[in-house]
Design a protein around this motif. Structure first.
Motif, PDB file in Angstrom:
ATOM      1  N   SER A   1       0.808  -1.206   0.000  1.00 50.09           N
ATOM      2  CA  SER A   1       0.000   0.000   0.000  1.00 50.09           C
ATOM      3  C   SER A   1       0.851   1.271   0.000  1.00 50.09           C
ATOM      4  O   SER A   1       1.761   1.430   0.810  1.00 50.09           O
ATOM      5  CB  SER A   1      -0.922   0.003   1.235  1.00 50.09           C
ATOM      6  OG  SER A   1      -1.857   1.051   1.098  1.00 50.09           O
ATOM      7  N   THR A   2       0.507   2.167  -0.911  1.00 50.55           N
ATOM      8  CA  THR A   2       1.261   3.425  -1.066  1.00 50.55           C
ATOM      9  C   THR A   2       1.382   4.187   0.252  1.00 50.55           C
ATOM     10  O   THR A   2       2.352   4.891   0.478  1.00 50.55           O
ATOM     11  CB  THR A   2       0.519   4.348  -2.061  1.00 50.55           C
ATOM     12  OG1 THR A   2      -0.889   4.331  -1.748  1.00 50.55           O
ATOM     13  CG2 THR A   2       0.732   3.887  -3.488  1.00 50.55           C
ATOM     14  N   ILE A   3       0.381   4.028   1.104  1.00 51.30           N
ATOM     15  CA  ILE A   3       0.325   4.834   2.344  1.00 51.30           C
ATOM     16  C   ILE A   3       1.590   4.674   3.173  1.00 51.30           C
ATOM     17  O   ILE A   3       2.012   5.612   3.862  1.00 51.30           O
ATOM     18  CB  ILE A   3      -0.928   4.466   3.180  1.00 51.30           C
ATOM     19  CG1 ILE A   3      -1.153   5.477   4.297  1.00 51.30           C
ATOM     20  CG2 ILE A   3      -0.835   3.056   3.753  1.00 51.30           C
ATOM     21  CD1 ILE A   3      -1.708   6.800   3.869  1.00 51.30           C
ATOM     22  N   PHE A   4       2.252   3.516   3.055  1.00 53.97           N
ATOM     23  CA  PHE A   4       3.396   3.251   3.943  1.00 53.97           C
ATOM     24  C   PHE A   4       4.686   3.821   3.385  1.00 53.97           C
ATOM     25  O   PHE A   4       5.751   3.626   3.950  1.00 53.97           O
ATOM     26  CB  PHE A   4       3.497   1.747   4.226  1.00 53.97           C
ATOM     27  CG  PHE A   4       2.276   1.233   4.941  1.00 53.97           C
ATOM     28  CD1 PHE A   4       1.530   0.200   4.413  1.00 53.97           C
ATOM     29  CD2 PHE A   4       1.845   1.841   6.120  1.00 53.97           C
ATOM     30  CE1 PHE A   4       0.372  -0.236   5.054  1.00 53.97           C
ATOM     31  CE2 PHE A   4       0.690   1.414   6.765  1.00 53.97           C
ATOM     32  CZ  PHE A   4      -0.039   0.369   6.235  1.00 53.97           C
TER      33      PHE A   4
ATOM     34  N   GLY B   1      -7.492   2.731  -3.682  1.00 55.55           N
ATOM     35  CA  GLY B   1      -7.199   2.421  -5.089  1.00 55.55           C
ATOM     36  C   GLY B   1      -7.658   3.539  -6.016  1.00 55.55           C
ATOM     37  O   GLY B   1      -8.268   4.510  -5.578  1.00 55.55           O
ATOM     38  N   PRO B   2      -7.380   3.381  -7.310  1.00 58.32           N
ATOM     39  CA  PRO B   2      -7.739   4.417  -8.286  1.00 58.32           C
ATOM     40  C   PRO B   2      -9.258   4.502  -8.433  1.00 58.32           C
ATOM     41  O   PRO B   2      -9.979   3.627  -7.954  1.00 58.32           O
ATOM     42  CB  PRO B   2      -7.098   3.907  -9.575  1.00 58.32           C
ATOM     43  CG  PRO B   2      -7.028   2.431  -9.414  1.00 58.32           C
ATOM     44  CD  PRO B   2      -6.810   2.190  -7.950  1.00 58.32           C
TER      45      PRO B   2
ATOM     46  N   THR C   1     -16.922  -1.366  -4.665  1.00 59.00           N
ATOM     47  CA  THR C   1     -15.874  -0.814  -5.543  1.00 59.00           C
ATOM     48  C   THR C   1     -15.008   0.183  -4.752  1.00 59.00           C
ATOM     49  O   THR C   1     -15.349   0.590  -3.636  1.00 59.00           O
ATOM     50  CB  THR C   1     -16.508  -0.035  -6.727  1.00 59.00           C
ATOM     51  OG1 THR C   1     -17.127   1.150  -6.187  1.00 59.00           O
ATOM     52  CG2 THR C   1     -17.523  -0.883  -7.472  1.00 59.00           C
ATOM     53  N   ASN C   2     -13.872   0.547  -5.343  1.00 58.12           N
ATOM     54  CA  ASN C   2     -12.934   1.491  -4.716  1.00 58.12           C
ATOM     55  C   ASN C   2     -13.647   2.794  -4.344  1.00 58.12           C
ATOM     56  O   ASN C   2     -13.520   3.283  -3.222  1.00 58.12           O
ATOM     57  CB  ASN C   2     -11.780   1.824  -5.679  1.00 58.12           C
ATOM     58  CG  ASN C   2     -10.985   0.600  -6.074  1.00 58.12           C
ATOM     59  OD1 ASN C   2     -11.255  -0.518  -5.623  1.00 58.12           O
ATOM     60  ND2 ASN C   2      -9.992   0.791  -6.937  1.00 58.12           N
ATOM     61  N   ASP C   3     -14.406   3.354  -5.295  1.00 55.04           N
ATOM     62  CA  ASP C   3     -15.047   4.661  -5.037  1.00 55.04           C
ATOM     63  C   ASP C   3     -16.123   4.541  -3.960  1.00 55.04           C
ATOM     64  O   ASP C   3     -16.300   5.461  -3.145  1.00 55.04           O
ATOM     65  CB  ASP C   3     -15.654   5.226  -6.332  1.00 55.04           C
ATOM     66  CG  ASP C   3     -14.574   5.716  -7.299  1.00 55.04           C
ATOM     67  OD1 ASP C   3     -14.787   5.638  -8.520  1.00 55.04           O
ATOM     68  OD2 ASP C   3     -13.504   6.163  -6.825  1.00 55.04           O
ATOM     69  N   ALA C   4     -16.834   3.429  -3.938  1.00 56.63           N
ATOM     70  CA  ALA C   4     -17.909   3.259  -2.943  1.00 56.63           C
ATOM     71  C   ALA C   4     -17.311   3.236  -1.540  1.00 56.63           C
ATOM     72  O   ALA C   4     -17.825   3.893  -0.625  1.00 56.63           O
ATOM     73  CB  ALA C   4     -18.666   1.955  -3.222  1.00 56.63           C
ATOM     74  N   LEU C   5     -16.187   2.527  -1.369  1.00 52.47           N
ATOM     75  CA  LEU C   5     -15.581   2.457  -0.028  1.00 52.47           C
ATOM     76  C   LEU C   5     -14.935   3.789   0.348  1.00 52.47           C
ATOM     77  O   LEU C   5     -14.982   4.213   1.506  1.00 52.47           O
ATOM     78  CB  LEU C   5     -14.551   1.320   0.019  1.00 52.47           C
ATOM     79  CG  LEU C   5     -15.139  -0.090  -0.062  1.00 52.47           C
ATOM     80  CD1 LEU C   5     -14.032  -1.134  -0.041  1.00 52.47           C
ATOM     81  CD2 LEU C   5     -16.124  -0.345   1.081  1.00 52.47           C
ATOM     82  N   ARG C   6     -14.381   4.472  -0.651  1.00 55.98           N
ATOM     83  CA  ARG C   6     -13.765   5.787  -0.372  1.00 55.98           C
ATOM     84  C   ARG C   6     -14.838   6.757   0.140  1.00 55.98           C
ATOM     85  O   ARG C   6     -14.649   7.475   1.106  1.00 55.98           O
ATOM     86  CB  ARG C   6     -13.112   6.340  -1.645  1.00 55.98           C
ATOM     87  CG  ARG C   6     -12.105   7.431  -1.427  1.00 55.98           C
ATOM     88  CD  ARG C   6     -11.401   7.955  -2.678  1.00 55.98           C
ATOM     89  NE  ARG C   6     -11.592   7.242  -3.900  1.00 55.98           N
ATOM     90  CZ  ARG C   6     -10.728   6.372  -4.422  1.00 55.98           C
ATOM     91  NH1 ARG C   6      -9.610   6.103  -3.776  1.00 55.98           N
ATOM     92  NH2 ARG C   6     -10.958   5.759  -5.573  1.00 55.98           N
ATOM     93  N   GLN C   7     -16.004   6.700  -0.512  1.00 56.07           N
ATOM     94  CA  GLN C   7     -17.119   7.584  -0.115  1.00 56.07           C
ATOM     95  C   GLN C   7     -17.536   7.277   1.323  1.00 56.07           C
ATOM     96  O   GLN C   7     -17.707   8.181   2.145  1.00 56.07           O
ATOM     97  CB  GLN C   7     -18.315   7.376  -1.058  1.00 56.07           C
ATOM     98  CG  GLN C   7     -19.557   8.211  -0.701  1.00 56.07           C
ATOM     99  CD  GLN C   7     -19.355   9.704  -0.930  1.00 56.07           C
ATOM    100  OE1 GLN C   7     -19.008  10.117  -2.056  1.00 56.07           O
ATOM    101  NE2 GLN C   7     -19.547  10.517   0.102  1.00 56.07           N
TER     102      GLN C   7
END
Ligand code: 3HC
Length: 311
Positions: free
Chosen positions: A107-110, A198-199, A219-225
Motif C-alpha cells: 500500500s502506497t500509504i506506507f 485504489g484508483p 468498488t474502490n469509489d464506494a468504499l472511499r465515499q
C-alpha cells in the motif's frame, strides 16, 4: 469441460458460497487472489516500519505499550495473509523475494514518513480507519481462507483505529502547539489515506472481474465515499479541519462531495517513487539479511529432528 466448470464456479460464487483451496477455480481467479492477498500481506509487514520508528520515542509508557501491541498485531496480520496466499500454491519465499526485489506492490500509504508523534495517532485513526472500511466487506470475499483471515484481522483493526483517534483527541485537547501538530498530521495524511482505496473505478483494471467473482464486495469509489462520510464528523468532533476545499455535505446523496486526490502522485508512488520507498525497501532487505541465521538455524533444527524421528 472448462466452460461447464466455469459456469458451475460462477454459479457457486453468485450463490455466495466460499471457494476453498481444493475446489476447481479459473486460473485468473487464483492469479488475482495471489496478487491481492500477497500485496495485502506485504502492506501489513511494511506498515510496521512507519510506526516502529516511534516505539522508542512514545511520550508515555502507556502509549509505548499500545504502539508495541499494534505493531505486533500487524506482523500477525501479515502472517495470516501469507498463509492464506500459500493455500493458492504460491510459497512464502516466492512472495518475500518478489517484495524484496521491488516487484510486488504494497500500500502506497506506507511510503510516507512519520514526522511527529501526531502522525502515529493519525495513522491509527485514518489508515486503520480506511483499512477497516476496506477489510470489513472482505470478510465476505468469495475465497474462504482470505475471508476467515479477515475475520481475525478486523477484530484487532478496531482497537487500532480507536487507539489512534484517542491519541489525536488527546493532542486536540492539549496545548495549542499539540493541536497544531494534530492538524499538521491530518493535512499530510488525509489525501494519501483516500488513495488507499485504489484508483477511481473507471481507472481500475481489476475491479470488474473482482466484483464479478465477489473478491471485492464494493468498488474502490464506494468504499472511499463511506470512509469520507464516517471520518469528516470525527475530525469536526475534535476541532480539526479536513484539508479539502471542495468538501461539502450533499443532502441529495446523503453524503459528502469531496475533491479528488492527486492521481499522478498516486501512480508515481504505486510505481515506487514514494517519499521514503527506498528506505522501506532497504529496511526490509536488511531485516531479511540479518534474519538469515535464524532461518538457517530453524531449518537445521528441523532437519535434525526429522533425522531423529526417522532413526
Ligand atoms: N497502493 C499500492 N498499489 C495500489 C493501491 C495502493 N493504495 N491501490 C491500487 N493499487 C494497485 C493495485 O494493486 C493494482 O495493481 P496490480 O494489478 O499490479 O496489483 C493497480 O493499482 C490498479 O488498482 P485496482 O483497483 O485495479 O486493483 P485492486 O482491484 O486490487 O484494488 C485494493 C486495490 C483496493 C487495494 C485491493 O487490492 C484490496 O482491497 N486489497 C486488500 C486490502 C489491502 O491491500 N489494503 C492495503 C492496506 S493494508 C492496511 O492498511 C493494514 C492496516 O493494518 C494498516
Amino acid at each position: 469441460d472448462d466452460a461447464e466448470r466455469l459456469a458451475a464456479f460462477e454459479a457457486r460464487v453468485a450463490a455466495d458460497e466460499f471457494i476453498e483451496p481444493k475446489d476447481w477455480m479459473p486460473d485468473a481467479y487464483r492469479k488475482t487472489l495471489v496478487r491481492q492477498i500477497s500485496q495485502h500481506a506485504h502492506s501489513e509487514i511494511v506498515g510496521m516500519l512507519p510506526e516502529g520508528n516511534w516505539i522508542g520515542r512514545a511520550p508515555s509508557l502507556r502509549r509505548k505499550a499500545i504502539l508495541l501491541a499494534k505493531v505486533q498485531d500487524e506482523a500477525g496480520h501479515g502472517l495470516y495473509l501469507y498463509c492464506a496466499a500459500e493455500t493458492l500454491g504460491t510459497s512464502r519465499d516466492e512472495m518475500t523475494a518478489a517484495l524484496l526485489a521491488g516487484k510486488a506492490k504494497y500500500s502506497t500509504i506506507f511510503n510516507y514518513p512519520t514526522l511527529t508523534w501526531a502522525d502515529i495517532g493519525t495513522i491509527g485513526w485514518l489508515v486503520d480507519g480506511a483499512a477497516i472500511m476496506n477489510q470489513v466487506p472482505l470478510q465476505r470475499t468469495s475465497y474462504g481462507p482470505y475471508a476467515r483471515a479477515m475475520v481475525r484481522i478486523c477484530k484487532e483493526e478496531s482497537f487500532h483505529q480507536r487507539q489512534g483517534y484517542e491519541a489525536v483527541m488527546a493532542l486536540c485537547a492539549g496545548t495549542p502547539e499539540q493541536k497544531a501538530m494534530a492538524q499538521d498530521a491530518l493535512n499530510r495524511w488525509w489525501w494519501p489515506s483516500l488513495m488507499m482505496f485504489g484508483p477511481p473505478d473507471d481507472a481500475s483494471p481489476n475491479t470488474e472481474q473482482s466484483m464479478r467473482w465477489r473478491i471485492k464486495r464494493d468498488t474502490n469509489d464506494a468504499l472511499r465515499q463511506k470512509f469520507v462520510d464516517v471520518t469528516v464528523p470525527q475530525a469536526e468532533a475534535i476541532g480539526l479541519t479536513i484539508p479539502d476545499p471542495a468538501l461539502r455535505w450533499n443532502e441529495d446523496k446523503d453524503g459528502y462531495d469531496f475533491g479528488q486526490p492527486d492521481w499522478d502522485e498516486f501512480w508515481a508512488v504505486v510505481k515506487g517513487d514514494g517519499p521514503v520507498a527506498a528506505d522501506r525497501m532497504a529496511a526490509r532487505n536488511k531485516a531479511w539479511d540479518d534474519g538469515a541465521w535464524v532461518r538457517d538455524a530453524a531449518i537445521a533444527h528441523a532437519e535434525k529432528r526429522a533425522l531423529k524421528r526417522a532413526a
